[in-house]
Write a protein that holds these residues in place. Sequence first.
Motif, PDB file in Angstrom:
ATOM      1  N   VAL A  71       4.529  15.137   9.884  1.00 31.29           N
ATOM      2  CA  VAL A  71       5.996  15.482   9.597  1.00 31.29           C
ATOM      3  C   VAL A  71       6.906  15.594  11.293  1.00 31.29           C
ATOM      4  N   ARG A  72       7.799  14.994  10.987  1.00 33.78           N
ATOM      5  CA  ARG A  72       8.596  14.959  12.355  1.00 33.78           C
ATOM      6  C   ARG A  72       9.400  15.451  11.782  1.00 33.78           C
ATOM      7  N   ARG A  73      11.022  15.290  10.663  1.00 32.85           N
ATOM      8  CA  ARG A  73      11.480  16.747  10.718  1.00 32.85           C
ATOM      9  C   ARG A  73      12.530  16.149   8.858  1.00 32.85           C
ATOM     10  N   ARG A  74      12.943  17.307   8.988  1.00 30.83           N
ATOM     11  CA  ARG A  74      13.598  16.675   7.582  1.00 30.83           C
ATOM     12  C   ARG A  74      15.418  16.220   7.984  1.00 30.83           C
ATOM     13  N   ARG A  75      15.191  15.515   6.390  1.00 32.04           N
ATOM     14  CA  ARG A  75      16.518  14.617   6.633  1.00 32.04           C
ATOM     15  C   ARG A  75      17.572  15.629   5.676  1.00 32.04           C
ATOM     16  N   GLU A  76      19.116  14.780   6.253  1.00 28.96           N
ATOM     17  CA  GLU A  76      20.286  15.568   5.062  1.00 28.96           C
ATOM     18  C   GLU A  76      19.620  15.137   4.023  1.00 28.96           C
ATOM     19  N   ASP A  77      19.617  13.648   4.183  1.00 31.42           N
ATOM     20  CA  ASP A  77      19.250  14.081   2.283  1.00 31.42           C
ATOM     21  C   ASP A  77      17.851  14.430   1.307  1.00 31.42           C
ATOM     22  N   GLY A  78      17.526  15.722   1.729  1.00 29.71           N
ATOM     23  CA  GLY A  78      16.698  16.184   1.620  1.00 29.71           C
ATOM     24  C   GLY A  78      14.835  15.904   1.809  1.00 29.71           C
ATOM     25  N   TYR A  79      14.925  14.663   2.126  1.00 32.74           N
ATOM     26  CA  TYR A  79      13.679  13.966   2.654  1.00 32.74           C
ATOM     27  C   TYR A  79      13.040  14.188   3.753  1.00 32.74           C
ATOM     28  N   HIS A  80      11.907  14.132   4.654  1.00 28.88           N
ATOM     29  CA  HIS A  80      11.621  14.046   5.464  1.00 28.88           C
ATOM     30  C   HIS A  80      11.064  12.735   6.351  1.00 28.88           C
ATOM     31  N   GLU A  81      11.015  13.127   7.202  1.00 23.23           N
ATOM     32  CA  GLU A  81      11.166  11.826   8.510  1.00 23.23           C
ATOM     33  C   GLU A  81       9.095  11.681   8.943  1.00 23.23           C
ATOM     34  N   LEU A  82       8.521  10.980   8.225  1.00 23.22           N
ATOM     35  CA  LEU A  82       6.649  10.772   8.163  1.00 23.22           C
ATOM     36  C   LEU A  82       6.110   9.696   9.092  1.00 23.22           C
ATOM     37  N   GLU A  83       5.117  10.523   9.865  1.00 26.31           N
ATOM     38  CA  GLU A  83       4.333   8.609  10.417  1.00 26.31           C
ATOM     39  C   GLU A  83       2.955   9.228  10.025  1.00 26.31           C
ATOM     40  N   THR A  84       2.293   7.747   9.327  1.00 29.40           N
ATOM     41  CA  THR A  84       1.339   8.384   8.087  1.00 29.40           C
ATOM     42  C   THR A  84       0.190   7.349   8.824  1.00 29.40           C
ATOM     43  N   LEU A  85      -0.623   7.707   8.719  1.00 24.65           N
ATOM     44  CA  LEU A  85      -2.241   6.311   8.289  1.00 24.65           C
ATOM     45  C   LEU A  85      -2.763   6.131   6.767  1.00 24.65           C
ATOM     46  N   PHE A  86      -2.219   5.415   6.385  1.00 27.50           N
ATOM     47  CA  PHE A  86      -2.129   5.441   4.703  1.00 27.50           C
ATOM     48  C   PHE A  86      -4.079   4.843   4.844  1.00 27.50           C
ATOM     49  N   ALA A  87      -4.972   5.186   3.869  1.00 25.76           N
ATOM     50  CA  ALA A  87      -5.481   4.063   3.693  1.00 25.76           C
ATOM     51  C   ALA A  87      -6.273   4.239   2.298  1.00 25.76           C
ATOM     52  N   PHE A  88      -7.064   3.386   1.101  1.00 26.11           N
ATOM     53  CA  PHE A  88      -6.749   2.841   0.272  1.00 26.11           C
ATOM     54  C   PHE A  88      -8.757   3.212  -0.184  1.00 26.11           C
ATOM     55  N   VAL A  89      -9.151   4.285  -1.368  1.00 25.56           N
ATOM     56  CA  VAL A  89      -9.810   3.426  -2.232  1.00 25.56           C
ATOM     57  C   VAL A  89     -10.296   3.042  -2.246  1.00 25.56           C
ATOM     58  N   ASP A  90     -11.606   2.421  -2.974  1.00 20.93           N
ATOM     59  CA  ASP A  90     -11.870   1.258  -3.881  1.00 20.93           C
ATOM     60  C   ASP A  90     -12.366   1.422  -5.584  1.00 20.93           C
ATOM     61  N   ALA A  91     -11.724   2.802  -5.909  1.00 25.11           N
ATOM     62  CA  ALA A  91     -12.226   3.041  -6.773  1.00 25.11           C
ATOM     63  C   ALA A  91     -10.257   4.424  -6.879  1.00 25.11           C
ATOM     64  N   GLY A  92     -10.282   4.450  -8.369  1.00 27.84           N
ATOM     65  CA  GLY A  92      -8.996   4.927  -9.541  1.00 27.84           C
ATOM     66  C   GLY A  92      -9.189   5.091 -10.485  1.00 27.84           C
ATOM     67  N   ASP A  93      -8.186   5.187 -10.722  1.00 22.85           N
ATOM     68  CA  ASP A  93      -7.812   4.682 -12.262  1.00 22.85           C
ATOM     69  C   ASP A  93      -7.851   3.060 -12.562  1.00 22.85           C
ATOM     70  N   ARG A  94      -8.188   2.406 -14.260  1.00 19.94           N
ATOM     71  CA  ARG A  94      -7.773   1.353 -14.627  1.00 19.94           C
ATOM     72  C   ARG A  94      -6.878   0.878 -15.627  1.00 19.94           C
ATOM     73  N   LEU A  95      -6.278  -0.406 -14.641  1.00 19.36           N
ATOM     74  CA  LEU A  95      -4.971  -0.656 -15.910  1.00 19.36           C
ATOM     75  C   LEU A  95      -5.617  -1.895 -16.901  1.00 19.36           C
ATOM     76  N   VAL A  96      -6.004  -1.753 -17.441  1.00 19.64           N
ATOM     77  CA  VAL A  96      -6.051  -3.303 -18.484  1.00 19.64           C
ATOM     78  C   VAL A  96      -4.492  -3.474 -19.260  1.00 19.64           C
ATOM     79  N   ALA A  97      -4.293  -4.847 -19.810  1.00 12.87           N
ATOM     80  CA  ALA A  97      -3.185  -5.376 -19.831  1.00 12.87           C
ATOM     81  C   ALA A  97      -3.509  -6.729 -20.906  1.00 12.87           C
ATOM     82  N   GLU A  98      -2.728  -5.978 -22.135  1.00 15.38           N
ATOM     83  CA  GLU A  98      -2.373  -7.749 -22.839  1.00 15.38           C
ATOM     84  C   GLU A  98      -1.458  -8.353 -23.358  1.00 15.38           C
TER      85      GLU A  98
END
Length: 270
Positions: free
Chosen positions: A17-44
């Motif tokens: 987390v680098r800084r708080r912005r004036e709009d209330g959000y935060h400047e970030l630097e992150t390494l996103f990774a994803f796991v091959d599991a989670g919620d399941r969705l089925v659409a018909e």
Amino acid sequence: MTLRETAYAKINLALHVRRRREDGYHELETLFAFVDAGDRLVAETCDADRVTVTGEFAGALTDPFDNIVARALSALQHPDGLCVTLEKNLPVAAGLGGGSADAGAVFRMMREAYGLPDNWRERSAKLGADVPACVDSTMHIGRGVGEERVEVENDMAGMAVLLVNPRVPLATGPVFKAWDGKDRGALPEGSARQIAREGRNDLRLPAISLCPIIADVLDALDQTDPWMSEMSGSGATCFALYEDIGQRDRAAETIARLEPEWWQMVGQLR
């Protein structure tokens, strides 16, 4: 027509987390990774868009007609009505990007069935800062509030992952509010392994101040001799990575025996 997708759990291998912005959000630097599991969705296909929520954490979504899956359907024009069943396997308010992952899965299903408009990134970002990242669900660096994408060498694909949550929800807003505002430096450079090893999660201590049991989860994971362990996002879910699936499974069994009430999920990095 039947469409099926996994909403891949998101973890932050590093989160600066680098800084708080004036709009209330935060400047970030992150390494996103994803796991091959989670919620399941089925659409018909059906007469009109509808969302049904099942699964262990369905009760945490109090209004299935106004959840992010319904809003993701509304964000994209499609000629058919879609009845979507969301199997909610990921805990809510847990640092796993569960809602964003669900929306990302909807976008992937729509892409498969109808294609996506050229401005799909802008449409997905309106649903949440992490949603564009969750559409592709591939490892990358996120900057800004997480929406700016930078490619990274993924030398961690296939690593075994153990996710553990103490079944305590932790809202993101209070954790960011508890951050001390100190810029502790940029994300390291290099491959994913280098960044994960040398990086940190600046929200870990603020989260522990609000939810002390996170420290217990991290201590339990550290006892299993992982390649690394850390809290994901703003918590309260923590993760451990292992080079060997057998070691991960033994760790999962040990923690389940010691803390049977804690939620856990196993998988591998995508």
